[in-house]
Design an enzyme around this catalytic site. Structure first.
Site, PDB file in Angstrom:
ATOM      1  CB  CYS A 208      -0.884   0.016   1.234  1.00 12.01           C
ATOM      2  SG  CYS A 208      -1.819  -1.495   1.432  1.00 12.01           S
TER       3      CYS A 208
ATOM      4  NE  ARG B 144       4.712   2.069  -1.304  1.00 10.24           N
ATOM      5  CZ  ARG B 144       5.935   1.844  -0.845  1.00 10.24           C
ATOM      6  NH1 ARG B 144       6.967   2.369  -1.452  1.00 10.24           N
ATOM      7  NH2 ARG B 144       6.126   1.086   0.210  1.00 10.24           N
TER       8      ARG B 144
ATOM      9  CD1 TRP C  84      -0.896  -5.190  -4.481  1.00  8.25           C
ATOM     10  CD2 TRP C  84      -0.798  -6.370  -2.571  1.00  8.25           C
ATOM     11  NE1 TRP C  84      -0.551  -6.488  -4.796  1.00  8.25           N
ATOM     12  CE2 TRP C  84      -0.481  -7.224  -3.650  1.00  8.25           C
ATOM     13  CE3 TRP C  84      -0.799  -6.887  -1.287  1.00  8.25           C
ATOM     14  CZ2 TRP C  84      -0.162  -8.566  -3.474  1.00  8.25           C
ATOM     15  CZ3 TRP C  84      -0.483  -8.233  -1.107  1.00  8.25           C
ATOM     16  CH2 TRP C  84      -0.164  -9.055  -2.197  1.00  8.25           C
TER      17      TRP C  84
ATOM     18  CG  ASN D   9       2.529  -0.301   3.589  1.00 12.82           C
ATOM     19  OD1 ASN D   9       2.189  -1.454   3.307  1.00 12.82           O
ATOM     20  ND2 ASN D   9       3.688   0.219   3.236  1.00 12.82           N
ATOM     21  N   GLY D  10       0.824  -2.498   5.860  1.00 13.79           N
ATOM     22  CA  GLY D  10       1.396  -3.565   6.686  1.00 13.79           C
ATOM     23  C   GLY D  10       0.321  -4.550   7.090  1.00 13.79           C
TER      24      GLY D  10
ATOM     25  CD  GLU E 141      14.558 -10.236 -14.392  1.00 14.46           C
ATOM     26  OE1 GLU E 141      14.261 -11.005 -13.472  1.00 14.46           O
ATOM     27  OE2 GLU E 141      14.140  -9.072 -14.455  1.00 14.46           O
TER      28      GLU E 141
ATOM     29  CE  LYS F 237      10.798  -8.045 -15.160  1.00 12.69           C
ATOM     30  NZ  LYS F 237      11.796  -8.122 -14.139  1.00 12.69           N
TER      31      LYS F 237
ATOM     32  CD  GLU G 105       7.409  -8.926 -13.308  1.00 15.53           C
ATOM     33  OE1 GLU G 105       7.045  -8.738 -12.150  1.00 15.53           O
ATOM     34  OE2 GLU G 105       8.575  -8.739 -13.690  1.00 15.53           O
TER      35      GLU G 105
ATOM     36  CG  HIS H  99      17.272 -33.788 -16.904  1.00 11.90           C
ATOM     37  ND1 HIS H  99      17.724 -35.084 -16.798  1.00 11.90           N
ATOM     38  CD2 HIS H  99      18.332 -33.051 -17.310  1.00 11.90           C
ATOM     39  CE1 HIS H  99      19.005 -35.122 -17.099  1.00 11.90           C
ATOM     40  NE2 HIS H  99      19.393 -33.899 -17.418  1.00 11.90           N
TER      41      HIS H  99
ATOM     42  CE  LYS I  81       9.630  -1.095  -8.667  1.00 14.43           C
ATOM     43  NZ  LYS I  81      10.132  -2.008  -9.698  1.00 14.43           N
TER      44      LYS I  81
HETATM   45  C1  F6R Z   1       9.930  -8.499 -10.766  1.00 18.56           C
HETATM   46  C2  F6R Z   1       9.974  -7.766  -9.527  1.00 18.56           C
HETATM   47  C3  F6R Z   1       9.932  -8.527  -8.246  1.00 18.56           C
HETATM   48  C4  F6R Z   1      10.964  -7.944  -7.275  1.00 18.56           C
HETATM   49  C5  F6R Z   1      10.824  -8.613  -5.910  1.00 18.56           C
HETATM   50  C6  F6R Z   1      11.879  -8.140  -4.935  1.00 18.56           C
HETATM   51  O1  F6R Z   1       9.968  -7.637 -11.860  1.00 18.56           O
HETATM   52  O2  F6R Z   1      10.028  -6.574  -9.520  1.00 18.56           O
HETATM   53  O3  F6R Z   1      10.153  -9.875  -8.458  1.00 18.56           O
HETATM   54  O4  F6R Z   1      12.235  -8.137  -7.802  1.00 18.56           O
HETATM   55  O5  F6R Z   1       9.564  -8.342  -5.385  1.00 18.56           O
HETATM   56  O6  F6R Z   1      11.783  -6.775  -4.730  1.00 18.56           O
HETATM   57  P1  F6R Z   1      12.980  -5.926  -4.145  1.00 18.56           P
HETATM   58  O7  F6R Z   1      14.091  -5.990  -5.127  1.00 18.56           O
HETATM   59  O8  F6R Z   1      12.424  -4.556  -3.978  1.00 18.56           O
HETATM   60  O9  F6R Z   1      13.364  -6.569  -2.844  1.00 18.56           O
END
Ligand code: F6R
Length: 612
Positions: free
Chosen positions: A2, A27, A74, A100-101, A485, A489, A492, A508, A607
């Site tokens: 949030c 966020r 969120w 937030n939490g 990665e 990407k 998501e 495998h 985020k």
């Molecule tokens: C993927 C992404 C997430 C973050 C993960 C860790 O694009 O953004 O997988 O990498 O939530 O977040 P941080 O790096 O902020 O600890």
């Protein structure tokens, strides 16, 4: 998760708050709400949906006020709905809270309050907290700040909160434990926010609240004390953030802007730290404990998501150059095991936001077992950077798109510098190799610039594959984490199922998935496993899989067998992930746009994952 914003001062609060919410919308974006005190009445408005839906909803309402707060949610407790949106009000509607939490013991508190006659309109833990504060305030006949303090001594969980009281229109009370809260200090005005982005256009003087601290802004004064009622002096820091860094600057999406910024963000990350001509490499944030790293018996890397992928690349680097064994751990698993940490082990924690709850908890666990922690964070002043003994910022600038792009390459840059510096000091890398890699590193921004020129080509490939239902990503060695990665990407932001695998593992299991409908992205740049990955491509082709190969410029073997070839500039294999990831970022971006997805705010994601 949030986002929270608060304002008190000489301006009209609502426009400041709503603009702040838009900045924080990355966020959390399933609902939004605001509270102000207008004509002596506490007024709250909240709406499921985006901040724009809230704006439409409040049109024509009387909102003028010098005090206000707002929230983007969120969902954790209770689905997205108008009722579950914040702010939440107390029974008598005089108090309101944004949060937030997670309040973990909310259920027990709720039962007690229900016995006393409280009724609740939402399913949230947050509503319980404001009723609890109200209950204490009435029974103890105390001020808002004291009621908040007493409540927080009984709360288990994580929180950043802001609380308002209709009867104290000159007061905002805020507190944090485990979730971030920044206070902007202006002239005769104060701003509160989950991060500095809503604050930067008004002031660059900020106070980062620490865990267990309660801030009271009253009659133009800020005071801080902890939950044990011990006062502390606010430590005002200067913010190093430009407004343009948090705006789209002509790009259609933040994600595209951030992908395109990488030549600059990587260069910024190296600025003042690396000068290949003089053989100079220093990380100012790693001094006192540098010897601990150099003499480590083992390095444990903890992170989540994309940052975990950066950790995997770092594992290859530290083992290759420093000859130190490395383990890369998901923070969420590490924290709930009983990990063996010995004297001589060091931990590197990687996090863009610096607020990821699992990574933070894993750090605390490792610290409690005596480990030294090096933080690699992007957000200056974040919880993880403060919980670390030492570390290095990635200096990528604010990353607003939920999918991490420029933060990943900046993490790789910092980790490369850490590995090379450590190897040099340990004497485990030859001087010539060391110097060669410093030059290579310095040249990375121009190579990334070149990789970005592949954009139009990648758009064409995206159009062809945008309706695929599955994707496979394969890589070996340093490019294996890049395969992971690339797959992350894509899934998501475009909601296409994608899996990353070490290419040799294909036999495998995943090879069973390959048929004429399966796009297989193979990162097959020239390195020591090149011949092997060429064989893997043949195996995919033999099963009619559709190969999209990322190859080194000038490759004349793979174009003969792959359906599509994306050529990236030649780079030493150790640093190749910094370049080979770029076309994969662009591929996922274009596919998501073509599928009509919200690339900057993909569904269900946040985020900054401040709850576990
Ligand atoms: C993927 C992404 C997430 C973050 C993960 C860790 O694009 O953004 O997988 O990498 O939530 O977040 P941080 O790096 O902020 O600890």
């Amino acid at each position: 998760m949030c986002g929270i914003v608060g304002y008190i001062g000489h301006r009209d609060a609502y426009p400041v708050v709503v603009k702040g919410l838009k900045r924080l919308e990355y966020r959390g974006y399933d609902s939004a709400g605001v509270a102000v005190i207008n004509e002596d009445k506490l007024k709250t408005y909240k709406k499921q949906g985006k901040v724009a839906d809230l704006e439409e909803y409040v049109q024509g309402k009387q909102l003028e006020s010098n005090i206000g707060m707002g929230h983007t949610r969120w969902a954790t407790h209770g689905p997205p709905s108008d009722e579950n949106a914040h702010p939440h009000a107390s029974s008598n509607h005089k108090l309101a809270i944004i949060h937030n939490g997670i309040i973990e013991n909310y259920d027990a508190i709720k039962k007690e309050l229900t016995k006393k006659g409280h009724t609740f309109t939402s399913q949230t833990d947050t509503e319980v907290l404001i009723h609890f504060i109200e209950d204490i305030k009435l029974h103890e006949n105390c001020s808002l700040e004291e009621a908040v303090r007493l409540a927080l001594t009984q709360v288990v969980g994580a929180y950043a909160i802001v609380v308002m009281n209709e009867d104290e229109p000159n007061t905002l009370v805020a507190a944090r434990k485990g979730s971030p809260l920044v206070i902007g200090v202006g002239k005769g005005e104060f701003f509160l926010a989950s991060d500095a982005t809503p604050i930067v256009e008004y002031t660059n003087e900020v106070v980062y609240l620490n865990d267990f601290e309660i801030a009271v802004i009253k009659d133009d004064k800020l005071s801080i004390r902890n939950t044990q009622d011990v006062p502390t002096n606010p430590y005002i820091q200067t913010l190093d953030m430009e407004l343009e860094a948090i705006e789209k600057g002509g790009f259609e999406h933040f994600m595209l802007k951030e992908i395109c910024e990488q030549p600059r963000s990587i260069a910024d990350c190296m600025r003042g730290r690396l000068n290949a001509a003089d053989g100079y490499l220093r990380l100012g944030g790693i001094r006192e404990y540098a010897k601990k790293l150099e003499n480590a018996d083992r390095i444990i890397i903890i992170a989540c998501g994309t940052s975990w992928h950066a950790g995997l690349v770092a594992e290859y680097m530290f083992e290759e150059f420093c000859r130190i064994p490395v383990e890369v751990e998901y923070a969420s698993e590490f924290r709930y095991r009983n990990p063996v940490i010995n004297e001589g082990d060091v931990v590197i924690a990687i996090s863009q936001s610096g607020e990821t709850a699992d990574t933070l908890a894993a750090i605390e666990l490792a610290k409690s077992k005596g480990a030294i922690i090096f933080g690699v964070c992007n957000v200056v002043g974040s919880s993880i950077s403060r919980a670390s003994h030492e570390g290095a910022y990635t200096h990528a600038g604010p990353e607003i798109g939920v999918a991490s792009t420029k933060a990943f390459t900046a993490q790789l840059t910092v980790l490369s510098m850490m590995a090379l510096r450590t190897a040099h000091n340990r004497g485990t890398i030859s001087l010539s190799k060391y110097k060669e890699l410093l030059v290579e590193l310095e040249n990375i921004p121009s190579k990334v610039e070149k990789a970005l020129q592949l954009n139009d080509e990648i758009k064409v490939i995206s159009e062809i594959f945008k309706d695929a239902r599955n994707f496979l990503y394969l890589g070996r060695g340093f490019n294996f984490p890049v395969a992971l990665e690339g797959a992350l990407k894509l899934k998501e932001i475009s909601y296409i199922h994608a899996e990353g695998y070490p290419a040799a593992e294909m036999k495998h299991g995943p090879i069973a998935l390959i048929d004429e409908e399966m796009p297989v992205v193979v990162i097959a740049t020239r390195d020591k496993s090149y011949e092997k990955i060429v064989s893997n491509i043949q195996e995919v082709r033999a099963r009619k899989g559709r190969v999209i190969a990322v190859v080194t410029e000038g490759d004349d073997v793979i174009p003969e067998m792959a359906e599509f070839v994306i050529e990236v500039p030649a780079v030493n294999e150790v640093l190749m992930p910094l370049v080979s990831v770029v076309p994969l970022q662009l591929l996922s971006y274009h596919i998501a746009v073509m599928r009509g997805c919200n690339v900057d705010q993909p569904r269900n994601l946040a985020k900054s994952v401040t709850v576990e």
